[in-house]
Scaffold this motif. Structure first.
Motif, PDB file in Angstrom:
ATOM      1  N   VAL A  85      -5.632   0.634 -20.923  1.00 50.81           N
ATOM      2  CA  VAL A  85      -4.285  -0.350 -21.154  1.00 50.81           C
ATOM      3  C   VAL A  85      -5.400  -1.271 -22.090  1.00 50.81           C
ATOM      4  O   VAL A  85      -5.061  -1.779 -23.344  1.00 50.81           O
ATOM      5  N   ILE A  86      -5.773  -2.345 -21.081  1.00 49.90           N
ATOM      6  CA  ILE A  86      -7.076  -2.970 -21.092  1.00 49.90           C
ATOM      7  C   ILE A  86      -7.468  -3.404 -22.356  1.00 49.90           C
ATOM      8  O   ILE A  86      -7.895  -3.904 -23.842  1.00 49.90           O
ATOM      9  N   CYS A  87      -8.269  -1.934 -22.944  1.00 47.22           N
ATOM     10  CA  CYS A  87      -9.438  -2.163 -24.266  1.00 47.22           C
ATOM     11  C   CYS A  87      -8.462  -2.065 -25.169  1.00 47.22           C
ATOM     12  O   CYS A  87      -8.909  -2.347 -26.767  1.00 47.22           O
ATOM     13  N   TYR A  88      -7.180  -1.243 -25.181  1.00 49.07           N
ATOM     14  CA  TYR A  88      -6.026  -0.861 -26.331  1.00 49.07           C
ATOM     15  C   TYR A  88      -5.184  -2.061 -26.737  1.00 49.07           C
ATOM     16  O   TYR A  88      -4.941  -2.715 -27.927  1.00 49.07           O
ATOM     17  N   PRO A 107     -16.004   6.331 -19.514  1.00 45.32           N
ATOM     18  CA  PRO A 107     -15.874   4.891 -18.772  1.00 45.32           C
ATOM     19  C   PRO A 107     -15.563   5.262 -17.416  1.00 45.32           C
ATOM     20  O   PRO A 107     -15.909   4.110 -16.771  1.00 45.32           O
ATOM     21  N   SER A 108     -14.617   6.024 -17.491  1.00 45.38           N
ATOM     22  CA  SER A 108     -14.453   5.568 -16.040  1.00 45.38           C
ATOM     23  C   SER A 108     -14.078   6.331 -14.937  1.00 45.38           C
ATOM     24  O   SER A 108     -14.062   6.182 -14.154  1.00 45.38           O
ATOM     25  N   ILE A 109     -15.250   7.945 -15.900  1.00 45.07           N
ATOM     26  CA  ILE A 109     -16.474   8.679 -14.487  1.00 45.07           C
ATOM     27  C   ILE A 109     -17.195   7.714 -14.114  1.00 45.07           C
ATOM     28  O   ILE A 109     -17.830   7.968 -12.851  1.00 45.07           O
ATOM     29  N   VAL A 110     -18.140   7.155 -14.733  1.00 43.70           N
ATOM     30  CA  VAL A 110     -18.909   6.048 -14.982  1.00 43.70           C
ATOM     31  C   VAL A 110     -18.908   5.075 -13.695  1.00 43.70           C
ATOM     32  O   VAL A 110     -18.527   4.874 -13.044  1.00 43.70           O
ATOM     33  N   MET A 142      -8.834   5.020 -15.374  1.00 41.99           N
ATOM     34  CA  MET A 142      -8.990   5.815 -17.163  1.00 41.99           C
ATOM     35  C   MET A 142      -7.622   5.201 -17.391  1.00 41.99           C
ATOM     36  O   MET A 142      -7.715   5.055 -18.262  1.00 41.99           O
ATOM     37  N   PHE A 143      -6.263   4.423 -16.814  1.00 41.09           N
ATOM     38  CA  PHE A 143      -5.297   4.194 -16.461  1.00 41.09           C
ATOM     39  C   PHE A 143      -5.177   2.524 -17.086  1.00 41.09           C
ATOM     40  O   PHE A 143      -5.321   2.346 -18.524  1.00 41.09           O
ATOM     41  N   ALA A 196     -15.239  -0.102 -23.250  1.00 39.73           N
ATOM     42  CA  ALA A 196     -14.463   0.514 -22.294  1.00 39.73           C
ATOM     43  C   ALA A 196     -15.242   0.435 -20.811  1.00 39.73           C
ATOM     44  O   ALA A 196     -14.985   0.722 -19.674  1.00 39.73           O
ATOM     45  N   ILE A 197     -16.946   0.409 -21.051  1.00 37.09           N
ATOM     46  CA  ILE A 197     -17.661   0.911 -19.383  1.00 37.09           C
ATOM     47  C   ILE A 197     -17.449  -0.267 -19.226  1.00 37.09           C
ATOM     48  O   ILE A 197     -17.695  -0.513 -17.930  1.00 37.09           O
ATOM     49  N   VAL A 198     -17.755  -1.149 -19.392  1.00 37.44           N
ATOM     50  CA  VAL A 198     -17.949  -2.712 -19.388  1.00 37.44           C
ATOM     51  C   VAL A 198     -16.481  -3.270 -18.446  1.00 37.44           C
ATOM     52  O   VAL A 198     -16.507  -3.734 -17.329  1.00 37.44           O
TER      53      VAL A 198
END
Length: 107
Positions: free
Chosen positions: A46-49, A12-15, A41-42, A75-77
């Motif tokens: 963090v938000i997803c967790y 998701p961070s690469i996207v 990525m960080f 995570a992508i969203v």
């Protein structure tokens, strides 16, 4: 770490990084790409967790195939939203600093 975990945490961070590079309409340097990728990525993870543990009360994060797909979509969203917010902050917030030495101060 399994392949599922690595892809769900990194992809998701690469996207978001590709989306961000299209928003700024210029080529980014390797240092800028790596630092922006690490930031995305960080913040994304963090938000997803936080969403999974606090809001959805998930006690264990086992990266099964179905969980990986659901986590990746979430995570992508979030990563794309983080990229948009980062660009908005970059365009609209300016910080000006003035550094004075002890000899230059006027009493």
């Amino acid at each position: 770490m399994t392949f599922n975990e690595v892809m769900a945490l990194v992809m998701p961070s690469i996207v978001a990084l590709f989306f961000y590079s299209k928003m700024i309409k210029r080529k980014i340097t390797w240092f800028e790409a790596i630092s922006t990728f690490a930031l995305f990525m960080f913040i994304t993870n963090v938000i997803c967790y936080g969403i999974l543990t606090i809001i959805l009360n998930t006690t264990s994060l086992l990266f099964t195939i179905t969980f990986t797909i659901k986590y990746s979509i979430l995570a992508i969203v979030i990563a794309v939203l983080v990229a948009i917010i980062y660009r908005f902050i970059e365009l609209n917030i300016n910080i000006n600093l003035k550094v004075e030495s002890a000899n230059e101060k006027n009493d």
